[in-house]
Scaffold this motif. Structure first.
Motif, PDB file in Angstrom:
ATOM      1  N   ARG A 178       0.827  -1.199   0.000  1.00  0.00           N
ATOM      2  CA  ARG A 178       0.000   0.000   0.000  1.00  0.00           C
ATOM      3  C   ARG A 178       0.866   1.255   0.000  1.00  0.00           C
ATOM      4  N   LYS A 185      -2.418   8.136  -6.251  1.00  0.00           N
ATOM      5  CA  LYS A 185      -3.302   7.027  -5.902  1.00  0.00           C
ATOM      6  C   LYS A 185      -3.750   7.107  -4.439  1.00  0.00           C
ATOM      7  N   ILE A 188      -7.403   6.369  -3.515  1.00  0.00           N
ATOM      8  CA  ILE A 188      -7.717   4.955  -3.732  1.00  0.00           C
ATOM      9  C   ILE A 188      -7.075   4.110  -2.642  1.00  0.00           C
ATOM     10  N   LYS A 189      -5.849   4.503  -2.344  1.00  0.00           N
ATOM     11  CA  LYS A 189      -5.104   3.779  -1.315  1.00  0.00           C
ATOM     12  C   LYS A 189      -5.887   3.792  -0.006  1.00  0.00           C
ATOM     13  N   PHE A 192      -8.817   1.671  -0.121  1.00  0.00           N
ATOM     14  CA  PHE A 192      -8.398   0.270  -0.088  1.00  0.00           C
ATOM     15  C   PHE A 192      -8.175  -0.232   1.334  1.00  0.00           C
ATOM     16  N   ARG A 195     -11.677  -0.462   3.367  1.00  0.00           N
ATOM     17  CA  ARG A 195     -12.727  -1.443   3.084  1.00  0.00           C
ATOM     18  C   ARG A 195     -12.509  -2.774   3.800  1.00  0.00           C
ATOM     19  N   ARG A 196     -11.390  -2.880   4.465  1.00  0.00           N
ATOM     20  CA  ARG A 196     -11.182  -4.115   5.240  1.00  0.00           C
ATOM     21  C   ARG A 196     -12.021  -4.133   6.505  1.00  0.00           C
TER      22      ARG A 196
ATOM     23  N   LYS B 173      -5.656 -12.093   5.562  1.00  0.00           N
ATOM     24  CA  LYS B 173      -6.439 -10.867   5.781  1.00  0.00           C
ATOM     25  C   LYS B 173      -5.957  -9.702   4.926  1.00  0.00           C
ATOM     26  N   PRO B 175      -5.223  -7.469   1.707  1.00  0.00           N
ATOM     27  CA  PRO B 175      -5.784  -7.268   0.364  1.00  0.00           C
ATOM     28  C   PRO B 175      -4.812  -7.756  -0.703  1.00  0.00           C
ATOM     29  N   LYS B 177      -2.900  -7.989  -4.223  1.00  0.00           N
ATOM     30  CA  LYS B 177      -2.371  -7.040  -5.199  1.00  0.00           C
ATOM     31  C   LYS B 177      -1.369  -7.792  -6.061  1.00  0.00           C
ATOM     32  N   ASP B 185      -3.096  -0.222 -11.109  1.00  0.00           N
ATOM     33  CA  ASP B 185      -4.227   0.461 -10.494  1.00  0.00           C
ATOM     34  C   ASP B 185      -4.898  -0.507  -9.523  1.00  0.00           C
ATOM     35  N   ILE B 186      -4.748  -0.220  -8.242  1.00  0.00           N
ATOM     36  CA  ILE B 186      -5.263  -1.184  -7.272  1.00  0.00           C
ATOM     37  C   ILE B 186      -6.771  -1.142  -7.153  1.00  0.00           C
ATOM     38  N   SER B 187      -7.406  -0.139  -7.806  1.00  0.00           N
ATOM     39  CA  SER B 187      -8.865  -0.109  -7.754  1.00  0.00           C
ATOM     40  C   SER B 187      -9.476  -0.873  -8.942  1.00  0.00           C
ATOM     41  N   TRP B 195      -9.581  -9.555  -3.973  1.00  0.00           N
ATOM     42  CA  TRP B 195      -9.704  -9.326  -2.542  1.00  0.00           C
ATOM     43  C   TRP B 195     -10.968  -9.966  -1.986  1.00  0.00           C
ATOM     44  N   CYS B 199     -11.674 -12.676   0.964  1.00  0.00           N
ATOM     45  CA  CYS B 199     -12.303 -12.200   2.185  1.00  0.00           C
ATOM     46  C   CYS B 199     -13.546 -13.000   2.559  1.00  0.00           C
TER      47      CYS B 199
END
Lengths: 197, 200
Positions: A178, A185, A188-189, A192, A195-196, B173, B175, B177, B185-187, B195, B199
């Motif tokens: 991250r 970003k 978005i980061k 990200f 959302r956990r 746990k 995410p 990548k 782009d992680i989105s 993910w 999960c």
């Protein structure tokens, strides 16, 4: 033995009253008894007086005895207290350099080369610096290994990294994945990591 | 693209009473060695070890704390950054086991809420001096919903297993990548799908 057998018991009469021992009382009794004998030999009837004097001498003996015993007891008590005091003083100075004074108080021996001298904050800073340098060394060693093995070309910037964030910083230090996202970003980061939840 | 030596960095923390073997457990894992001389850790130290899990190179930065009370203000400040915490007691020392509840409270107070915890009963090679039955360790671990291993740094029992298991639990746990792809782009759809599948 006594050089002056006649005069020595009589010396008891010259002593200080508080220095008298039971033996002195016996000496006095001896002298008085001898004198009474002289009088009775002269024909006087002194038997009544003799009994009274014996009675007084007995009382005298008891008093001197009692006084000396009390004195002895007090001396012993004094010596006991003295040695007790010395023991306590010895304990506190030879102890561990420190002594409890009261709740949460310590005494520090200034002559002890190992006495506490640095604050917790100072130790914390030194440890942080040590750990940062250690981390940097590990990174440098790894990089060197990569250059040696030819994996990293000379011109490339090294991408090896260890998270050096010291814990007191507010970042919860997320995984490196991250952190490596580029500046643009950021939003978005954030999404990200949220959302956990 | 620059070549990276690892894909993920996990920060772990070792806590527990003084003398239970935290440093030895770590030394066995990082250097595969054991030293019998007892040197009390001053404040905080760390070691690095890279493991490979599910095709990912995971760098473990493992913080080793001093168990002594006098260092607590320093050590507790390191709880916050930890993703996994190992609570260590000594099976030959009843007090160290009793204090586990105290260490658990410390975690509640100072660590992240989602930190992975694990209980270790160390020195399990010294069976003739055991005072904490294995069942008691299992029981307290169960009560708190955490994993439990009996370990021996000296005899090299369950050390690697414990660290790898803890790292796996954290990885589960984490995410997903694409590895080695800093500019991805992680989105993107694939990332989220990946993910989600991990999960749910």
């Amino acid at each position: 033995m006594e050089q002056l057998p006649e005069s020595s018991p009589a010396l008891a009469f010259e002593k200080d009253a508080f220095q008298l021992t039971v033996e002195d009382v016996y000496d006095i009794s001896y002298v008085i008894g001898r004198d009474l004998l002289k009088i009775s030999n002269a024909g006087e009837d002194v038997s009544e007086l003799q009994f009274r004097i014996v009675r007084v001498l007995e009382m005298f003996e008891t008093l001197v005895n009692k006084y000396n015993l009390s004195l002895e007891e007090l001396k012993m008590e004094r010596d006991n207290l003295k040695s007790e005091l010395e023991r306590i003083l010895g304990d506190s100075s030879s102890g561990h350099g420190t002594q409890m004074l009261g709740p949460n108080k310590l005494v520090v021996d200034l002559k002890d080369p190992n006495r506490p001298r640095f604050t917790m904050q100072e130790l914390k800073e030194v440890l942080q610096e040590r750990n940062q340098l250690k981390a940097q060394l590990l990174v440098a060693q790894e990089e060197l290994q990569l250059y040696k093995s030819g994996i990293l070309p000379q011109a490339e910037p090294a991408m090896v990294e260890v998270d050096l964030n010291s814990p007191p910083t507010n970042n919860p230090t997320p995984p490196i994945t991250r952190e490596e996202a580029k500046e643009e970003k950021t939003t978005i980061k954030k999404l990200f990591s949220f959302r956990r939840k | 693209m620059a070549k990276k030596t690892y894909d993920l960095l996990f920060k772990l923390l070792l806590i527990g009473d003084s003398g239970v073997g935290k440093t030895c457990v770590l030394f066995r894992f990082s250097d595969d060695a054991f030293n019998t001389t007892f040197i009390s850790t001053i404040g905080i130290d760390f070691k690095i070890k890279t493991v490979e899990l599910q095709g990912k190179k995971i760098k473990l930065q493992i913080w080793d704390t001093a168990g002594q009370e006098r260092f607590h203000t320093i050590t507790t400040s390191y709880y916050r950054g930890a993703m996994g915490i190992m609570l260590v007691y000594d099976i030959t020392n009843a007090k160290s086991f009793e204090n586990i509840s105290k260490w658990l409270r410390n975690i509640d107070e100072h660590a992240n809420e989602d930190v992975e915890r694990m209980l270790l009963g160390n020195k399990c090679d010294i069976e003739d001096k055991r005072v904490v039955p294995k069942t008691k360790g299992e029981q307290i671990a169960k009560e708190h919903g955490i994993r439990f291993f009996e370990t021996s740094a000296k005899a090299n029992i369950n050390i690697e297993k414990a660290f790898v298991t803890l790292a796996e639990d954290i990885l589960r746990k984490t995410p997903v990548k694409e590895p080695n792809s800093e500019n991805v782009d992680i989105s993107s759809g694939s990332g989220i799908t990946g993910w989600k599948s991990k999960c749910c």
